[in-house]
Design an enzyme around this catalytic site. Structure first.
Site, mmCIF file in Angstrom:
data_model
loop_
_atom_site.group_PDB
_atom_site.id
_atom_site.type_symbol
_atom_site.label_atom_id
_atom_site.label_comp_id
_atom_site.label_asym_id
_atom_site.label_seq_id
_atom_site.Cartn_x
_atom_site.Cartn_y
_atom_site.Cartn_z
ATOM 1 N N VAL A 16 0.821 -1.218 0.000
ATOM 2 C CA VAL A 16 0.000 0.000 0.000
ATOM 3 C C VAL A 16 0.853 1.264 0.000
ATOM 4 O O VAL A 16 0.643 2.181 -0.804
ATOM 5 C CB VAL A 16 -0.954 0.004 1.217
ATOM 6 C CG1 VAL A 16 -1.706 1.329 1.299
ATOM 7 C CG2 VAL A 16 -1.945 -1.139 1.112
ATOM 8 N N ASN A 36 8.003 -5.018 -8.460
ATOM 9 C CA ASN A 36 7.670 -5.834 -7.291
ATOM 10 C C ASN A 36 7.905 -7.287 -7.659
ATOM 11 O O ASN A 36 7.701 -7.681 -8.825
ATOM 12 C CB ASN A 36 6.206 -5.628 -6.886
ATOM 13 C CG ASN A 36 5.906 -6.118 -5.476
ATOM 14 O OD1 ASN A 36 6.125 -5.402 -4.511
ATOM 15 N ND2 ASN A 36 5.423 -7.348 -5.356
ATOM 16 N N ASN A 108 10.654 1.459 7.933
ATOM 17 C CA ASN A 108 10.956 1.720 9.347
ATOM 18 C C ASN A 108 12.094 0.808 9.776
ATOM 19 O O ASN A 108 11.896 -0.199 10.459
ATOM 20 C CB ASN A 108 9.719 1.475 10.224
ATOM 21 C CG ASN A 108 8.744 2.624 10.181
ATOM 22 O OD1 ASN A 108 9.137 3.769 9.994
ATOM 23 N ND2 ASN A 108 7.466 2.324 10.356
ATOM 24 N N SER A 134 6.497 9.264 6.961
ATOM 25 C CA SER A 134 5.359 9.251 7.879
ATOM 26 C C SER A 134 4.129 9.874 7.223
ATOM 27 O O SER A 134 4.231 10.829 6.473
ATOM 28 C CB SER A 134 5.693 10.025 9.157
ATOM 29 O OG SER A 134 4.569 10.031 10.032
ATOM 30 N N LYS A 188 12.944 9.058 12.510
ATOM 31 C CA LYS A 188 11.627 8.463 12.289
ATOM 32 C C LYS A 188 11.240 7.553 13.451
ATOM 33 O O LYS A 188 10.072 7.507 13.875
ATOM 34 C CB LYS A 188 11.616 7.676 10.976
ATOM 35 C CG LYS A 188 10.305 6.928 10.685
ATOM 36 C CD LYS A 188 9.092 7.847 10.693
ATOM 37 C CE LYS A 188 7.873 7.222 10.040
ATOM 38 N NZ LYS A 188 7.439 5.945 10.593
ATOM 39 N N HIS A 191 10.127 9.800 16.203
ATOM 40 C CA HIS A 191 8.802 10.295 15.786
ATOM 41 C C HIS A 191 7.735 9.277 16.186
ATOM 42 O O HIS A 191 6.690 9.629 16.745
ATOM 43 C CB HIS A 191 8.811 10.521 14.272
ATOM 44 C CG HIS A 191 7.455 10.633 13.627
ATOM 45 N ND1 HIS A 191 6.634 9.534 13.436
ATOM 46 C CD2 HIS A 191 6.785 11.689 13.114
ATOM 47 C CE1 HIS A 191 5.512 9.923 12.847
ATOM 48 N NE2 HIS A 191 5.577 11.220 12.643
ATOM 49 N N GLU A 195 4.657 9.406 18.845
ATOM 50 C CA GLU A 195 3.319 8.988 18.390
ATOM 51 C C GLU A 195 2.693 8.016 19.384
ATOM 52 O O GLU A 195 1.499 8.126 19.706
ATOM 53 C CB GLU A 195 3.464 8.345 17.013
ATOM 54 C CG GLU A 195 2.191 7.831 16.385
ATOM 55 C CD GLU A 195 2.499 7.131 15.067
ATOM 56 O OE1 GLU A 195 2.039 5.990 14.885
ATOM 57 O OE2 GLU A 195 3.202 7.731 14.221
ATOM 58 N N LYS A 266 4.638 -2.508 16.084
ATOM 59 C CA LYS A 266 5.603 -3.044 15.120
ATOM 60 C C LYS A 266 7.051 -2.893 15.555
ATOM 61 O O LYS A 266 7.956 -3.261 14.812
ATOM 62 C CB LYS A 266 5.404 -2.386 13.754
ATOM 63 C CG LYS A 266 4.087 -2.772 13.089
ATOM 64 C CD LYS A 266 3.992 -2.244 11.664
ATOM 65 C CE LYS A 266 2.718 -2.719 10.992
ATOM 66 N NZ LYS A 266 2.614 -2.212 9.597
#
Length: 495
Positions: A16, A36, A108, A134, A188, A191, A195, A266
């Protein structure tokens, strides 16, 4: 003519996020090649490009054809699962790349993996960026916050593309070259830690308003929507208001009440807390949010504990009337708003302090004000007060902590009464608010000129001869505590 037909950039990994970022790039007028391992994902992306405006996107089914379709010096974005899949993708693509070409990992990833790949790429003459992205799938499609770090030349090669693709705010695109090495991925990661804290604090505000205040989902939607027009304006507050309005299509009421109370994760929040511990940076708000996710996963144990402790006479959660008084809903709502705001400042302060500590350790020279600026749009933690955080660090690049910036200090002091009332009320009602409690404890600890740490250090010296410093003279000291205590006790007994 052949060069003109080549793509400006490539992207491999069409889940996605990858699909949406590729379409965003094409939508901004940059011809892009995509690849891909699963051919159907390539065809799906090509189909979307056609439907969404005949965008300049070409699909390729082999690594060689994909790489060779990109103009030199080539820049290839990789968006695959972190870890081994990144190494596998790099191996399959890099064999067709030339010195001076760039690989950009947009996942990530653990920052040390990025630093290893930087070295491996350099040995082959390739450039490398680890780029935090992000904003979720919507941000990827319409404008994310981008945090690239690594080889500066690799950034310069795609700077024009990233500046157009990123979210746009009043003072520029939400992208900047973060720093060398794994700086982009580390930023990140932090960050995401902020979050975690943000989401936990919002859930606690919801719990207090619902459980103590007895507010309905409809009332909560209105409250959060109103908050989103003021100092708490942010993406997470905005979507929270939306969540309360969504009905359950399989029954009565709202969907939020039917969702199992187990929070997934995650790993980036855990990495943030681990790094805070490694660097001796206090990050209790972020740590409490991680602990809360762990405890939420113990659903069966929590249900069993609730039964056992209820039988033992603890009683359930206590609503306003059962506290023995009438709850002033209007005041409660305003108090929770102020407590949420003050707690959020602590969460951001902890994240910024972690970034500064890592920057000093690694020599990254992170610009905290600029990082706050690129988080103003596109990303999950985008919020109105990020502009004020940016300005705080512009006023003082050596600012020790956000809560001692003159503007934020005034606001924290103004809100502490409401903050303490909310935390006290939650404790009295038996509602856990670990994020708000730890934020308030952080604030109270940081603002005190003297702490009870003197006793802890005395204990350490007593049992481990760790020594201590004195407030009235320089040097390190050790005391034979047990011997002196026995002598004192003997003398007292003689009296």
């Amino acid at each position: 003519m052949e060069a003109a037909a080549l793509s400006r950039i490539g992207l491999a990994g069409l889940a996605v996020m990858g699909q949406n970022l590729a379409l965003n790039i094409a939508d901004k007028g940059f011809p892009i090649s995509v690849y891909n391992r699963t051919a159907s994902k390539v065809d799906e992306t090509v189909g979307r490009a056609a439907v969404e405006g005949g965008l300049p996107l070409s699909g390729h089914h082999s690594p060689r054809d994909f790489v060779l379709s990109i103009a030199r010096p080539r820049s290839v974005i990789i968006l695959v699962k972190a870890g081994a899949p990144v190494d596998q993708t790099i191996a399959s693509l890099s064999q067709f790349m030339d010195p001076g070409d760039s690989i950009i990992d947009g996942g990530n990833e653990w920052y040390e993996n990025t630093e290893r790949r930087l070295r491996e790429a350099a040995a082959r003459g390739l450039l490398y960026l680890g780029m935090g992205v992000s904003g979720g799938e919507d941000g990827a499609r319409h404008g994310p916050s981008l945090m690239p770090g690594g080889h500066l030349q690799a950034y310069h090669n795609v700077q024009d593309v990233l500046a157009r693709v990123a979210a746009q705010v009043d003072d520029g695109p939400c992208v900047t070259f973060v720093g060398e090495g794994g700086a982009g991925n580390f930023v990140k990661m932090v960050h995401n830690g902020i979050e975690y804290g943000d989401m936990q604090l919002i859930s606690e505000a919801y719990d207090v308003l619902r459980t103590v205040g007895g507010l309905s989902n409809r009332e909560l939607a209105e409250i959060f929507a109103e908050w989103n027009s003021g100092e708490l304006e942010s993406f997470l507050i905005e979507i929270t208001a939306d969540i309360f309005r969504v009905p359950d299509e399989h029954g009565e009421g709202e969907l939020v009440d039917k969702i199992l109370d187990k929070t997934g994760m995650k790993g980036t929040g855990k990495w943030t807390v681990q790094q805070a511990a490694e660097l001796s940076v206090a990050a209790p708000t972020i740590a409490s949010s991680l602990d809360s996710r762990y405890l939420s996963g113990l659903k069966e144990e929590r249900e069993a504990a609730a039964r056992v402790l209820d039988e033992a006479g603890i009683g359930g959660e206590v609503s306003g009337p059962l506290l023995g008084r009438t709850i002033d809903k209007k005041r409660l709502i305003d108090d929770v708003r102020q407590a949420l705001y003050a707690s959020k400042i602590c969460s951001y302060a902890q994240g910024m302090n972690l970034l500064r500590a890592k920057s000093e350790e690694k020599g990254w020279n992170l610009n905290l004000g600029e990082l706050a600026r690129i988080w103003k749009g596109g990303c999950i933690i985008r919020a109105r007060f990020l502009d004020r955080i940016k300005k705080a660090y512009e006023r003082n690049r050596r600012l020790a902590n956000l809560i001692v910036d003159p503007e934020f200090a005034r606001e924290m002091v103004q809100r502490q009464g409401a903050w303490r009332r909310v935390v006290g009320l939650a404790i009295e009602a038996g509602i856990s608010t670990p994020g708000m409690c730890s934020s308030l404890a952080y604030f109270d600890t940081y603002r005190r000129a003297r702490l009870p740490a003197n006793l802890v250090q005395a204990q350490r010296d007593y049992f481990g001869a760790h020594t201590y410093e004195r407030v009235d003279r320089p040097g390190s000291f050790h005391t034979e505590w047990s011997k002196i205590a026995r002598q004192s006790n003997a003398g007292a007994g003689g009296l």
